[in-house]
Structures are given as C-alpha cells and as structure tokens.
Design an enzyme around this catalytic site. Structure first.
Site, PDB file in Angstrom:
ATOM      1  N   LYS A  23       0.836  -1.213   0.000  1.00 33.95           N
ATOM      2  CA  LYS A  23       0.000   0.000   0.000  1.00 33.95           C
ATOM      3  C   LYS A  23       0.869   1.260   0.000  1.00 33.95           C
ATOM      4  O   LYS A  23       0.614   2.193  -0.753  1.00 33.95           O
ATOM      5  CB  LYS A  23      -0.919  -0.053   1.231  1.00 33.95           C
ATOM      6  CG  LYS A  23      -1.891   1.094   1.352  1.00 33.95           C
ATOM      7  CD  LYS A  23      -3.091   0.727   2.199  1.00 33.95           C
ATOM      8  CE  LYS A  23      -2.774   0.643   3.687  1.00 33.95           C
ATOM      9  NZ  LYS A  23      -2.464   1.948   4.310  1.00 33.95           N
ATOM     10  N   SER A  24       1.905   1.282   0.830  1.00 34.15           N
ATOM     11  CA  SER A  24       2.755   2.479   0.918  1.00 34.15           C
ATOM     12  C   SER A  24       3.436   2.759  -0.422  1.00 34.15           C
ATOM     13  O   SER A  24       3.482   3.903  -0.889  1.00 34.15           O
ATOM     14  CB  SER A  24       3.836   2.265   1.978  1.00 34.15           C
ATOM     15  OG  SER A  24       3.268   2.155   3.252  1.00 34.15           O
ATOM     16  N   ARG A  28       2.835   5.882  -3.328  1.00 30.23           N
ATOM     17  CA  ARG A  28       3.985   6.694  -3.739  1.00 30.23           C
ATOM     18  C   ARG A  28       4.264   6.555  -5.241  1.00 30.23           C
ATOM     19  O   ARG A  28       4.694   7.515  -5.881  1.00 30.23           O
ATOM     20  CB  ARG A  28       5.214   6.306  -2.914  1.00 30.23           C
ATOM     21  CG  ARG A  28       5.121   6.839  -1.467  1.00 30.23           C
ATOM     22  CD  ARG A  28       6.098   6.122  -0.555  1.00 30.23           C
ATOM     23  NE  ARG A  28       6.162   6.661   0.795  1.00 30.23           N
ATOM     24  CZ  ARG A  28       5.292   6.397   1.785  1.00 30.23           C
ATOM     25  NH1 ARG A  28       4.234   5.614   1.554  1.00 30.23           N
ATOM     26  NH2 ARG A  28       5.442   6.918   2.981  1.00 30.23           N
ATOM     27  N   SER A 169       6.550   9.142  12.291  1.00 31.62           N
ATOM     28  CA  SER A 169       5.529   9.063  11.242  1.00 31.62           C
ATOM     29  C   SER A 169       6.134   9.239   9.863  1.00 31.62           C
ATOM     30  O   SER A 169       6.617  10.319   9.512  1.00 31.62           O
ATOM     31  CB  SER A 169       4.447  10.126  11.461  1.00 31.62           C
ATOM     32  OG  SER A 169       3.616  10.181  10.316  1.00 31.62           O
ATOM     33  N   GLN A 171       4.376   9.208   7.262  1.00 24.12           N
ATOM     34  CA  GLN A 171       3.456  10.060   6.496  1.00 24.12           C
ATOM     35  C   GLN A 171       3.856  11.524   6.633  1.00 24.12           C
ATOM     36  O   GLN A 171       3.870  12.274   5.657  1.00 24.12           O
ATOM     37  CB  GLN A 171       2.025   9.860   6.991  1.00 24.12           C
ATOM     38  CG  GLN A 171       1.486   8.468   6.696  1.00 24.12           C
ATOM     39  CD  GLN A 171       0.098   8.258   7.259  1.00 24.12           C
ATOM     40  OE1 GLN A 171      -0.482   9.152   7.866  1.00 24.12           O
ATOM     41  NE2 GLN A 171      -0.453   7.071   7.060  1.00 24.12           N
ATOM     42  N   ASP A 322       1.586  -1.090  11.890  1.00 21.78           N
ATOM     43  CA  ASP A 322       0.269  -1.549  11.428  1.00 21.78           C
ATOM     44  C   ASP A 322      -0.021  -2.989  11.842  1.00 21.78           C
ATOM     45  O   ASP A 322      -1.111  -3.500  11.585  1.00 21.78           O
ATOM     46  CB  ASP A 322       0.185  -1.436   9.904  1.00 21.78           C
ATOM     47  CG  ASP A 322       0.178   0.019   9.451  1.00 21.78           C
ATOM     48  OD1 ASP A 322      -0.232   0.894  10.241  1.00 21.78           O
ATOM     49  OD2 ASP A 322       0.598   0.280   8.309  1.00 21.78           O
ATOM     50  N   LYS A 349      -4.865   5.717  14.347  1.00 16.76           N
ATOM     51  CA  LYS A 349      -4.913   5.020  13.056  1.00 16.76           C
ATOM     52  C   LYS A 349      -6.356   5.074  12.528  1.00 16.76           C
ATOM     53  O   LYS A 349      -7.137   5.905  12.964  1.00 16.76           O
ATOM     54  CB  LYS A 349      -4.409   3.588  13.221  1.00 16.76           C
ATOM     55  CG  LYS A 349      -2.931   3.528  13.575  1.00 16.76           C
ATOM     56  CD  LYS A 349      -2.078   4.078  12.453  1.00 16.76           C
ATOM     57  CE  LYS A 349      -0.606   4.114  12.817  1.00 16.76           C
ATOM     58  NZ  LYS A 349       0.179   4.844  11.817  1.00 16.76           N
ATOM     59  N   ARG A 353      -6.823   1.761  17.633  1.00 15.79           N
ATOM     60  CA  ARG A 353      -6.559   0.313  17.574  1.00 15.79           C
ATOM     61  C   ARG A 353      -6.201  -0.269  18.926  1.00 15.79           C
ATOM     62  O   ARG A 353      -6.418  -1.467  19.155  1.00 15.79           O
ATOM     63  CB  ARG A 353      -5.450   0.014  16.556  1.00 15.79           C
ATOM     64  CG  ARG A 353      -5.931   0.202  15.147  1.00 15.79           C
ATOM     65  CD  ARG A 353      -4.888  -0.191  14.116  1.00 15.79           C
ATOM     66  NE  ARG A 353      -5.471  -0.064  12.790  1.00 15.79           N
ATOM     67  CZ  ARG A 353      -4.776   0.095  11.673  1.00 15.79           C
ATOM     68  NH1 ARG A 353      -3.457   0.156  11.722  1.00 15.79           N
ATOM     69  NH2 ARG A 353      -5.381   0.174  10.511  1.00 15.79           N
ATOM     70  N   ARG A 397      -7.749  -3.338   9.326  1.00 15.24           N
ATOM     71  CA  ARG A 397      -6.857  -4.266  10.038  1.00 15.24           C
ATOM     72  C   ARG A 397      -7.529  -4.859  11.277  1.00 15.24           C
ATOM     73  O   ARG A 397      -7.220  -5.990  11.665  1.00 15.24           O
ATOM     74  CB  ARG A 397      -5.544  -3.571  10.381  1.00 15.24           C
ATOM     75  CG  ARG A 397      -4.805  -3.105   9.124  1.00 15.24           C
ATOM     76  CD  ARG A 397      -3.339  -2.866   9.347  1.00 15.24           C
ATOM     77  NE  ARG A 397      -2.804  -1.958   8.344  1.00 15.24           N
ATOM     78  CZ  ARG A 397      -2.443  -2.297   7.109  1.00 15.24           C
ATOM     79  NH1 ARG A 397      -2.562  -3.552   6.692  1.00 15.24           N
ATOM     80  NH2 ARG A 397      -1.971  -1.399   6.269  1.00 15.24           N
TER      81      ARG A 397
HETATM   82  C1  S3P Z   1       2.443   4.783   6.156  1.00 14.75           C
HETATM   83  C2  S3P Z   1       2.908   5.175   7.380  1.00 14.75           C
HETATM   84  C3  S3P Z   1       2.328   4.722   8.657  1.00 14.75           C
HETATM   85  C4  S3P Z   1       1.397   3.513   8.476  1.00 14.75           C
HETATM   86  C5  S3P Z   1       0.508   3.649   7.277  1.00 14.75           C
HETATM   87  C6  S3P Z   1       1.342   3.813   6.022  1.00 14.75           C
HETATM   88  C7  S3P Z   1       3.105   5.292   4.948  1.00 14.75           C
HETATM   89  O1  S3P Z   1       1.573   5.777   9.206  1.00 14.75           O
HETATM   90  O2  S3P Z   1       0.620   3.329   9.633  1.00 14.75           O
HETATM   91  O3  S3P Z   1      -0.332   2.520   7.130  1.00 14.75           O
HETATM   92  O4  S3P Z   1       2.888   4.735   3.846  1.00 14.75           O
HETATM   93  O5  S3P Z   1       3.856   6.271   5.053  1.00 14.75           O
HETATM   94  P1  S3P Z   1       2.225   6.898  10.163  1.00 14.75           P
HETATM   95  O6  S3P Z   1       3.078   7.770   9.348  1.00 14.75           O
HETATM   96  O7  S3P Z   1       1.034   7.634  10.732  1.00 14.75           O
HETATM   97  O8  S3P Z   1       2.966   6.116  11.212  1.00 14.75           O
END
Ligand code: S3P
Length: 447
Positions: A23-24, A28, A169, A171, A322, A349, A353, A397
């Site tokens: 997914k990440s 991107r 994070s 993100q 996660d 999240k 969770r 999840r």
């Molecule tokens: C992600 C970062 C994580 C993760 C999310 C995907 C990413 O979040 O929990 O499922 O792709 O950068 P956080 O940045 O809030 O930790």
C-alpha cells in the site's frame, strides 16, 4: 448496507497465496509518477480503494493515470509543481497515507486543494502535517482540531525548512519531503526513530538528490535538494508485508498449516512483526531473497507451530506499527504473556486500535490489560471462546485480525462490517477460504 462476516475454525491452511501489492509503495508510485516528466509504469499496484482514491486525486491534479489490459498501470506526469488546481473536492476515502502525502503534493504550488474522506479519515488529526507545512508558508482552513474536510492553500514561494518529527511518522516525513520538492534549496527532516523509507528510496529512483545520514542514537537526517526534475520510471511493487501478516499469523495458529507467500517486501523498516514472531518461536523461512526495483523481497514459507509470549520493545514500533492488531491475535493463543510497549500512535490510526483490540479480545474471552500506551495480552492456553461480533469502525486491520482469531476460536468470531477490508486487501476472504479458512456472510448469526 454493512456486510457482516463471520469466521469459524479453519481447516489446515495450505498453498501459495498471492498477496496484493504494498500500500505504501503503491500510493507513492502514483504520486511520484504524477510529479515526473514522461511515463511511469507500475507493476503489481495494489488495486485497493485507498490506492484508487490516490489515482483519482492524481487525475484531478491533471495527470494521466490508466490501467493497461495487462494489469500494469501507466502514469503520465506533469512534473514537479506542474499540477492543475483540482476542479472539485478530493476524496481520499479511508486513506490517511493518501491524504497526508497528497497534502504535501498540494502544497507545492499556488493552488487551493480541498480534501475530505470517510468517517474514519475525517476524525484523524491532520495538524501533524499542517504544523511543518505552515512553516513552509502553506495555509490551511480545516474543521476544528485540524480535521478534514480542509483546504490546503499553496504559497507563491515555498520556504525550505529543517524539521524534527515529534512523532515517528513516515506520512509526516513524506508530506514535508513532497512539499520540499517545490521549494528552492534544502528541505531537511530529522527523525529520532527511523520510519519506513520508501519515500527516500523512490525519490532517488525518480531522480531526486536525497541524502540520508545516520545520527548518534539511531535517528536519521534526510535532506532533499528542492526543485529537481523527476523522470518517469518503472516501479515493481512488492507484496505488502502488512497484508501478508494476516495469512502468516493464521497459518502459524491453525494446526497443520503450511503456506507460501511469494515476493513479500522484507524492508527492515517494515519487517518488525516477522522478527517478533520468529522471537516467539514461529516457523518462518525466507527463501529466494532478492531486490526488486530497490526494495528487498523474499518468498515466505510459514508453518504452524507453538508460539510463546515475549516483550516487544518500544523501539520496534515504527517497523511494525500496522501489525500490532494481528500480533495481539497471535499473542492471544501463545503460551504465556506478551507485552507490547510504546503504542501511542495506535490510537490515531483508522480507528483507536489500542482500544479496539483491548475491547474486542476481551469480548472473545482473552485476558488483556492496557496501561497507558502498553498492551498486555495473556495467552489463553485453554483456547479462545469467541461467539461475539466485533464492531470494526471502518478499520480494515481490525476486521482482518478478528477474522483470523475466529479461525482458532471455539466458536465463531464475527465482524459487523467487512467493507473496509477492500481498502488494502481486496479478495481477502476468498483468498483465505481458498487456503482452508471458513469465512462466510454472518446473516445466520444472532449477534
Ligand atoms: C504509512 C505510514 C504509517 C502507516 C501507514 C502507512 C506510509 O503511518 O501506519 O499505514 O505509507 O507512510 P504513520 O506515518 O502515521 O505512522
């Protein structure tokens, strides 16, 4: 209409299971493709709702994003800071990653972009992204508490910043670096605890100058040279270790199981769950290790066997953030007690969770304690009772974790709505049933 599902005791899980794309990396690849000149081709893109929302967003920014008949995706980008102002609100659905990364994208130019999402995303904090982007000159108008819907107003000239992340994070790191693409000069993010590094790796792959220095104490300092010309590339998306976690734990728990999961990403900043399971005594073999498009991958062979409780150190949290819900499920049937520390980020999240696992496991008959940000799960040596329906609260999840617990409970475990699973793992129930699970519509269960 919600779609309740229930999971009953599974037959031994066997076979080779193809896990959807990471997914990440999928988010991107669409975003970097859109910020590049020329064509980006993506193999193995996750076709989950979160990613389709990001594809829609990049189209709204003026990029061409299409799925070829062979399943490869093609992006024709607009170049850094070459995007259009979206003509309508961008709906990121359930995706926190999509929303936060795209806020960084929207910040790059003097345009106004309005973001919203589903009920889960609209309650998640965006202030963590707004604070650093504001320092770069970006303005925002959101609901109270930095909640979406909200508008991102890009400045005429972005100011490059140096920013130390107050929370671990990826993100937030990525949003700053994405905005930094549009700023003249160096944008620096310091992360005291390293988080997944896909943004840094992929930015380099697309042609940006990104330097990463290790700092004393284990942190990292990441510096991006702004206003690069990014060029379209080929991306191969590995199978998502965060999705592989569900069949992997299921196979460890269900007696007689042996499954193979090909091509799973093994990036050490994503692999904490597997490291933890191996410490718990899990029979997991990594074969055919290789590197695909800059990411390490391997085929995982997982066999059933007993697990013992351990203490999971807080430093490991960013590498398995996660995966705590499914680890808590594994801990429920392990021998002894498992203590998971430093889980504060779990509260923000797709749902809270920490609360969801504590309540759901308790309802299934597992002994659980929450003390501050620590979760303790006492393994039920005489089995987990089940016979309950778990409210999923739009969290994929949580949904998959409890369906896995149902596979080894005395009676069924049901979830009130399976819809969220399609955000990250479309086809989860069919894939698991094909391997030996017994997941079915829950219409016949009086909850
Ligand atoms: C992600 C970062 C994580 C993760 C999310 C995907 C990413 O979040 O929990 O499922 O792709 O950068 P956080 O940045 O809030 O930790």
């Amino acid at each position: 209409m919600p779609t309740p599902l229930l999971s009953r005791r599974a037959r031994p899980l066997t076979g080779t299971l193809r896990i959807p794309g990471d997914k990440s990396i999928s988010h991107r690849s669409l975003i970097f493709g859109g910020l590049s000149v020329g064509e980006t081709t993506i193999e193995g893109l996750l076709e989950g709702e979160d990613i389709l929302a990001t594809a829609g967003a990049m189209r709204a920014f003026g990029c061409e994003v299409e799925r070829g008949k062979d399943g490869r995706w093609h992006v024709h980008g607009r170049g850094v800071s070459g995007l259009d102002e979206p003509a309508d609100v961008i709906d990121c659905g359930n995706a926190g990653t999509g929303a936060r990364l795209l806020m960084g994208v929207a910040a790059q130019q003097p345009i106004t972009t309005i973001f919203t999402g589903d009920g889960s995303l609209r309650r998640r904090p965006m202030g963590r992204v707004m604070t650093p982007l504001s320092q770069m000159g970006v303005r925002f108008a959101t609901r109270q508490g930095g909640r979406l819907p909200g508008a991102v107003i890009g400045p005429e000239t972005l100011i490059p910043i140096e920013y130390t992340l107050p929370m671990a994070s990826a993100q937030v790191k990525s949003a700053i670096l994405l905005a930094g693409l549009g700023a003249a000069g160096h944008t620096t993010v310091i992360e005291p605890k390293p988080t997944r590094d896909h943004t840094e790796t992929m930015l380099r792959h697309f042609g940006a100058d990104v330097r990463v220095e290790d700092m004393p104490g284990g942190g990292r300092r990441i510096t991006l040279v702004g206003q690069p010309e990014l060029t379209g590339r080929k991306v191969v998306v590995p199978a998502d270790p965060s999705s592989a976690a569900f069949p992997a734990v299921a196979a460890l728990l269900v007696e007689g199981s042996e499954i193979t999961l090909p091509g799973v990403g093994t990036n050490p900043l994503r692999f904490g769950l597997f490291e933890t399971l191996i410490e718990m005594g899990a029979d997991i073999t990594l074969t055919n290790r290789r590197t695909e498009a800059g990411e390490p991958v391997a085929d995982l062979i997982i066999r059933h066997g007993p697990l013992r409780g351990i203490e999971v150190p807080p430093e490991r949290a960013p590498t398995m953030i996660d995966e705590y819900p499914i680890l808590a499920v594994a801990a429920s049937v392990a021998e002894g007690t498992t203590v998971m520390r430093g889980l504060e980020e779990l509260r923000v999240k797709e749902s809270d969770r920490l609360g969801a696992m504590a309540q759901g496991l308790t309802a299934c008959g597992v002994r659980v304690d929450v003390d501050g940000d620590d979760l303790t799960v006492r393994g039920a040596s005489n089995g987990v009772a089940g016979r309950t329906t778990i409210p999923v609260d739009l969290d994929h999840r949580i949904a998959m974790s409890f369906l896995v617990l149902g596979m080894v409970s005395e009676e069924f475990v049901a979830i009130d709505d399976a819809a969220a699973i399609a955000t990250s793992f479309p086809g989860f129930a069919d894939l698991m049933n094909g391997a030996g699970a017994a997941i079915a519509p829950a219409t016949d269960v009086a909850a």
